[in-house]
Design a protein around this motif. Structure first.
Motif, PDB file in Angstrom:
ATOM      1  N   TRP A  31       0.847  -1.035  -0.033  1.00  0.00           N
ATOM      2  CA  TRP A  31       0.054   0.149  -0.344  1.00  0.00           C
ATOM      3  C   TRP A  31       0.858   1.119  -0.005  1.00  0.00           C
ATOM      4  N   ASP A  32       2.399   1.266   0.847  1.00  0.00           N
ATOM      5  CA  ASP A  32       2.438   2.276   0.091  1.00  0.00           C
ATOM      6  C   ASP A  32       2.964   3.019  -0.484  1.00  0.00           C
ATOM      7  N   THR A  35      -0.067   5.895  -4.272  1.00  0.00           N
ATOM      8  CA  THR A  35      -0.343   7.501  -4.646  1.00  0.00           C
ATOM      9  C   THR A  35      -0.971   7.152  -5.773  1.00  0.00           C
TER      10      THR A  35
END
Length: 190
Positions: A31-32, A35
């Protein structure tokens, strides 16, 4: 087809594209890596187009979580309804839940670990969330007796989630996982 219908269909397709891209990116990189800028690049639309569908990353995560709940509900319903007796249904629900978490770790995390803006455990919860919880509830129902069915279901679900989380994070040995799952199911079905 009217222009309005075509626009609605195209909007739904773009939304689907955004959610699919988020899922693929998450499964590949976590998930990081997700964006709004990266998603806009992946789907070849501008960030304003992305924001016209979702307020931001949190809203995308919520959409992915709802989709994941719908998928796990279908899998659990299939095993629950094909079981030969209530104890087997409970065991099969537990096994399906664990298999889903193992097979789709990033999806599982957004459904049940990350903070997302979804009303869990309320009447306002999206139907997919209610369906996933409902499948666990129906497997627990035969063993509830006079107990509070909702609380008992939440406790069973918590046990499954705890076992998965502790095992995935290396706090419990993986080789004992099936035995622990059998103990949990046995305690609920006796």
């Amino acid at each position: 087809m009217s222009i309005q219908e075509r626009r609605e269909r195209e909007r739904a397709e773009r939304e689907r594209l955004i959610v699919t891209a988020a899922r693929e990116l998450t499964e590949a990189e976590g998930w990081d890596a997700v964006t709004t800028r990266r998603l806009a690049t992946e789907i070849e639309y501008s960030q304003p187009v992305l924001y016209s569908h979702f307020k931001g990353k949190g809203a995308i995560m919520a959409a992915v979580a709802v989709e994941g709940c719908a998928e796990i509900a279908v899998e659990m319903r299939a095993v629950r309804t094909s079981a030969t007796d209530p104890r087997q249904a409970l065991a099969d629900i537990g096994a399906a839940y664990v298999a889903f978490a193992e097979r789709r770790p990033a999806l599982y995390d957004v459904m049940f670990t990350h903070i997302v803006e979804l009303p869990f455990a309320t009447p306002e919860a999206p139907p997919a969330l209610q369906a996933a919880f409902g499948e666990i509830r129906e497997a627990v129902r035969p063993f509830a007796g006079d107990d509070n069915l909702k609380a008992l279901t939440e406790t069973f679900w918590s046990g499954l989630h705890g076992l998965i989380t502790l095992m995935r994070n290396g706090r419990l040995r993986r080789e004992d996982h099936e035995r622990r799952l059998a103990i949990l199911i046995g305690r609920f079905s006796n």
